[in-house]
Design a protein around this motif. Structure first.
Motif, PDB file in Angstrom:
ATOM      1  N   VAL A  22     -13.700   7.493   2.124  1.00  0.00           N
ATOM      2  CA  VAL A  22     -12.916   7.195   0.887  1.00  0.00           C
ATOM      3  C   VAL A  22     -12.301   8.089  -0.222  1.00  0.00           C
ATOM      4  N   GLY A  23     -13.029   9.591  -0.109  1.00  0.00           N
ATOM      5  CA  GLY A  23     -12.811  10.562  -0.573  1.00  0.00           C
ATOM      6  C   GLY A  23     -11.279  10.826  -0.630  1.00  0.00           C
ATOM      7  N   PRO A  24     -11.574  11.549   0.583  1.00  0.00           N
ATOM      8  CA  PRO A  24      -9.668  11.649   0.934  1.00  0.00           C
ATOM      9  C   PRO A  24      -8.959  11.127   0.780  1.00  0.00           C
ATOM     10  N   LEU A  25      -9.367   9.579   0.899  1.00  0.00           N
ATOM     11  CA  LEU A  25      -7.961   8.300   1.186  1.00  0.00           C
ATOM     12  C   LEU A  25      -7.571   7.799  -0.443  1.00  0.00           C
ATOM     13  N   ASP A  27      -7.405  10.424  -2.987  1.00  0.00           N
ATOM     14  CA  ASP A  27      -7.355  11.545  -3.156  1.00  0.00           C
ATOM     15  C   ASP A  27      -5.293  11.069  -2.814  1.00  0.00           C
ATOM     16  N   ARG A  28      -4.957  10.836  -1.496  1.00  0.00           N
ATOM     17  CA  ARG A  28      -3.700  10.694  -0.765  1.00  0.00           C
ATOM     18  C   ARG A  28      -3.154   9.476  -1.345  1.00  0.00           C
ATOM     19  N   LEU A  29      -3.926   8.321  -2.381  1.00  0.00           N
ATOM     20  CA  LEU A  29      -3.290   7.138  -3.045  1.00  0.00           C
ATOM     21  C   LEU A  29      -3.018   7.880  -4.730  1.00  0.00           C
ATOM     22  N   ASP A  30      -3.966   9.095  -4.754  1.00  0.00           N
ATOM     23  CA  ASP A  30      -3.062   9.321  -6.252  1.00  0.00           C
ATOM     24  C   ASP A  30      -2.845  10.030  -6.419  1.00  0.00           C
ATOM     25  N   ARG A  31      -2.133  10.927  -4.786  1.00  0.00           N
ATOM     26  CA  ARG A  31      -0.540  11.865  -5.037  1.00  0.00           C
ATOM     27  C   ARG A  31       0.479  10.980  -4.038  1.00  0.00           C
ATOM     28  N   LEU A  32       0.686   9.832  -3.893  1.00  0.00           N
ATOM     29  CA  LEU A  32       1.384   8.715  -3.274  1.00  0.00           C
ATOM     30  C   LEU A  32       1.664   8.325  -3.963  1.00  0.00           C
ATOM     31  N   LEU A  33       1.395   7.511  -4.741  1.00  0.00           N
ATOM     32  CA  LEU A  33       1.498   6.226  -5.810  1.00  0.00           C
ATOM     33  C   LEU A  33       1.185   6.599  -6.985  1.00  0.00           C
ATOM     34  N   TYR A  91       1.328  -7.519  -5.818  1.00  0.00           N
ATOM     35  CA  TYR A  91       1.292  -6.813  -4.558  1.00  0.00           C
ATOM     36  C   TYR A  91       0.244  -6.354  -4.329  1.00  0.00           C
ATOM     37  N   ILE A  92      -0.453  -6.511  -2.408  1.00  0.00           N
ATOM     38  CA  ILE A  92      -1.633  -6.572  -1.801  1.00  0.00           C
ATOM     39  C   ILE A  92      -0.986  -5.760  -0.563  1.00  0.00           C
ATOM     40  N   ALA A  93      -1.599  -4.443  -0.823  1.00  0.00           N
ATOM     41  CA  ALA A  93      -1.506  -3.919   0.481  1.00  0.00           C
ATOM     42  C   ALA A  93      -3.283  -3.795   0.976  1.00  0.00           C
ATOM     43  N   VAL A  94      -2.819  -3.642   3.074  1.00  0.00           N
ATOM     44  CA  VAL A  94      -4.793  -3.613   3.619  1.00  0.00           C
ATOM     45  C   VAL A  94      -4.736  -2.786   4.795  1.00  0.00           C
ATOM     46  N   ILE A  95      -5.499  -1.957   4.261  1.00  0.00           N
ATOM     47  CA  ILE A  95      -5.532  -0.235   4.859  1.00  0.00           C
ATOM     48  C   ILE A  95      -6.723  -0.073   5.314  1.00  0.00           C
ATOM     49  N   ASP A  96      -7.489   0.399   6.695  1.00  0.00           N
ATOM     50  CA  ASP A  96      -8.310   0.595   7.438  1.00  0.00           C
ATOM     51  C   ASP A  96      -9.216   2.097   6.152  1.00  0.00           C
ATOM     52  N   GLY A  97     -10.617   2.209   6.060  1.00  0.00           N
ATOM     53  CA  GLY A  97     -10.426   3.124   5.258  1.00  0.00           C
ATOM     54  C   GLY A  97     -11.132   4.770   5.871  1.00  0.00           C
ATOM     55  N   ASP A  98     -10.707   4.483   7.594  1.00  0.00           N
ATOM     56  CA  ASP A  98     -11.119   5.573   8.543  1.00  0.00           C
ATOM     57  C   ASP A  98      -9.995   6.505   8.699  1.00  0.00           C
ATOM     58  N   LEU A  99      -9.233   6.902   7.888  1.00  0.00           N
ATOM     59  CA  LEU A  99      -7.459   7.399   7.738  1.00  0.00           C
ATOM     60  C   LEU A  99      -6.739   7.702   8.779  1.00  0.00           C
ATOM     61  N   ARG A 209      -3.166   7.776  13.985  1.00  0.00           N
ATOM     62  CA  ARG A 209      -3.965   8.832  13.669  1.00  0.00           C
ATOM     63  C   ARG A 209      -5.058   9.298  14.617  1.00  0.00           C
ATOM     64  N   GLU A 210      -5.550  10.024  15.164  1.00  0.00           N
ATOM     65  CA  GLU A 210      -6.848  10.534  15.574  1.00  0.00           C
ATOM     66  C   GLU A 210      -7.924   9.821  14.148  1.00  0.00           C
ATOM     67  N   ARG A 211      -9.553   9.878  14.264  1.00  0.00           N
ATOM     68  CA  ARG A 211     -10.002   9.260  13.034  1.00  0.00           C
ATOM     69  C   ARG A 211     -10.968  10.853  13.242  1.00  0.00           C
ATOM     70  N   ASN A 212     -11.428  11.116  12.088  1.00  0.00           N
ATOM     71  CA  ASN A 212     -11.559  11.743  11.248  1.00  0.00           C
ATOM     72  C   ASN A 212     -13.436  12.485  11.827  1.00  0.00           C
ATOM     73  N   SER A 213     -13.746  10.896  11.332  1.00  0.00           N
ATOM     74  CA  SER A 213     -14.628  10.715  11.472  1.00  0.00           C
ATOM     75  C   SER A 213     -15.142   9.330  11.130  1.00  0.00           C
ATOM     76  N   GLY A 214     -17.049   9.409  11.571  1.00  0.00           N
ATOM     77  CA  GLY A 214     -17.372   7.760  12.207  1.00  0.00           C
ATOM     78  C   GLY A 214     -16.870   7.249  12.781  1.00  0.00           C
ATOM     79  N   SER A 215     -16.916   5.948  13.495  1.00  0.00           N
ATOM     80  CA  SER A 215     -16.967   5.881  14.750  1.00  0.00           C
ATOM     81  C   SER A 215     -16.463   4.126  14.978  1.00  0.00           C
ATOM     82  N   SER A 216     -15.526   4.060  15.509  1.00  0.00           N
ATOM     83  CA  SER A 216     -15.169   2.875  15.947  1.00  0.00           C
ATOM     84  C   SER A 216     -16.179   1.848  16.024  1.00  0.00           C
TER      85      SER A 216
END
Length: 364
Positions: A22-25, A27-33, A91-99, A209-216
């Motif tokens: 969640v932290g990296p996600l 950070d990415r939202l902050d840079r992109l939006l 506007y509402i977006a849905v995105i998974d938390g697994d990057l 993408r490939e999953r960085n951490s966690g499991s399916s």
């Protein structure tokens, strides 16, 4: 003095044990939006890795980060629905938390919705340069099969109707909300099949993408939920997914019931009432635990609650089951017919009552 207006964009992120992502996600939202008034609503199903606590720590220094922590219920689709309905954003977006989703598409999605009369923008793994590299072979096969089934049964032109990454307008979500089932993990199918009129859709290709951490979280129970959701939507809600799942479990319990009944009558020489009682108890234990991990997995009972649930599940249907079977056996002397009818009547009674008295207690 009036408070600040609602954000322009809400990004809804369902989470289960995604603390490291969640932290990296964010950070990415902050840079992109940049230049976008946005917020991220994380809907967490009481993760064991303290995802919710971590998000609250982040939210104390950034008001754009909100966390809805859910107890006694779980499921990706229902989590997305709660997040969507919690915001007043346009506007509402849905995105998974697994990057695994390509968050760099978010600015393009928002730009399309703002410039064009489009209802929904979907990120597709199966369009043009899109790819599902992050899926294992098993998940890729299941995903392709799911896409084919959804497109055929729902008559959809969307290339990736099982995508978990999309953006829509709030009014679209509001129109669909009363008809959303919230079952399983395929919120996009639920949305597409729940709106009164067909949606105008634009798709953007992306590489999964490939999953960085966690499991399916994918398992065969999720596959069954997906199939039940499709049947519910194709039948316009006349065959609810929980009824279908309960019936599937009941069919397997019927086999268990009749096998035990036959063994006790023939091999053990038991009386019919005694054999029917034992077979009923065995099948109901079987049905209860399967329903707990499949039909009502979003309200799954654990620990002492599971034992109390088992008691209420058995009490509700067992007596009626045995009495109906006993009377039919006296009338017909047909053990198979009497046993099966008793099991069916007991199962129907259980379906009608256990959602309130067994699993329904999790709602109170």
């Amino acid at each position: 003095m009036p408070s600040k207006a609602a954000p322009e964009l809400t990004v809804v992120v369902p989470t289960l044990n995604e603390r490291d992502n969640v932290g990296p996600l964010i950070d990415r939202l902050d840079r992109l939006l940049v230049g976008v008034d946005w917020e991220a609503v994380f809907v967490d199903d009481d993760s064991a890795d303290d995802t919710a606590e971590h998000l609250r720590d982040l939210g104390r220094t950034d008001r754009r980060i909100r966390c809805i922590r859910r107890f006694g219920r779980r499921g990706l689709s229902s989590a997305c629905i709660e997040g969507i309905l919690s915001t007043s954003a346009r506007y509402i977006a849905v995105i998974d938390g697994d990057l695994q989703h390509d968050e760099t598409l978010l600015p393009r999605m928002l730009d399309i919705l703002k410039r064009e009369p489009i209802d929904l923008v979907v990120a597709s793994r199966y369009l043009a340069s899109g790819a599902a590299d992050g899926l294992s072979t098993r998940r890729r096969v299941l995903s392709r099969a799911g896409v084919w089934l959804a497109r055929v049964l729902l008559k959809s032109d969307v290339t990736d109707p099982v995508s978990g990454f999309f953006m829509t307008r709030s009014e679209v979500a509001d129109k669909a909300a009363p008809r959303l089932s919230g079952v399983g993990t395929k919120i996009l199918i639920d949305l597409l099949a729940s709106v009164p009129e067909p949606l105008s859709v634009t798709e953007l290709p992306y590489r999964f993408r490939e999953r960085n951490s966690g499991s399916s979280k994918l398992d065969w129970f999720i596959v069954l939920e997906f199939l039940a959701l499709l049947v519910e939507k194709v039948s316009s809600g006349y065959l609810p997914s929980k009824f279908l799942l309960f019936g599937t479990v009941g069919a397997s319990g019927m086999v268990v019931h009749l096998v035990v009944l036959r063994i006790l009558l023939v091999a053990a020489g038991a009386s019919f009432v005694g054999a029917q009682s034992t077979a009923t108890a065995t099948a109901m234990v079987w049905n209860y635990f399967l329903n707990n991990i499949l039909t009502y997995r979003d309200y799954r009972l654990v620990g002492w609650a599971a034992l109390r649930g088992l008691a209420s599940f058995m009490v509700i249907g067992a007596v009626v089951n045995v009495l109906v079977a006993r009377d039919l056996y006296v009338m017909t002397q047909m053990w198979f017919f009497a046993g099966a009818c008793g099991a069916v009547v007991g199962a129907l009674l259980n379906y009608a009552l256990t959602s309130m008295f067994t699993w329904g207690r999790r709602l109170s």
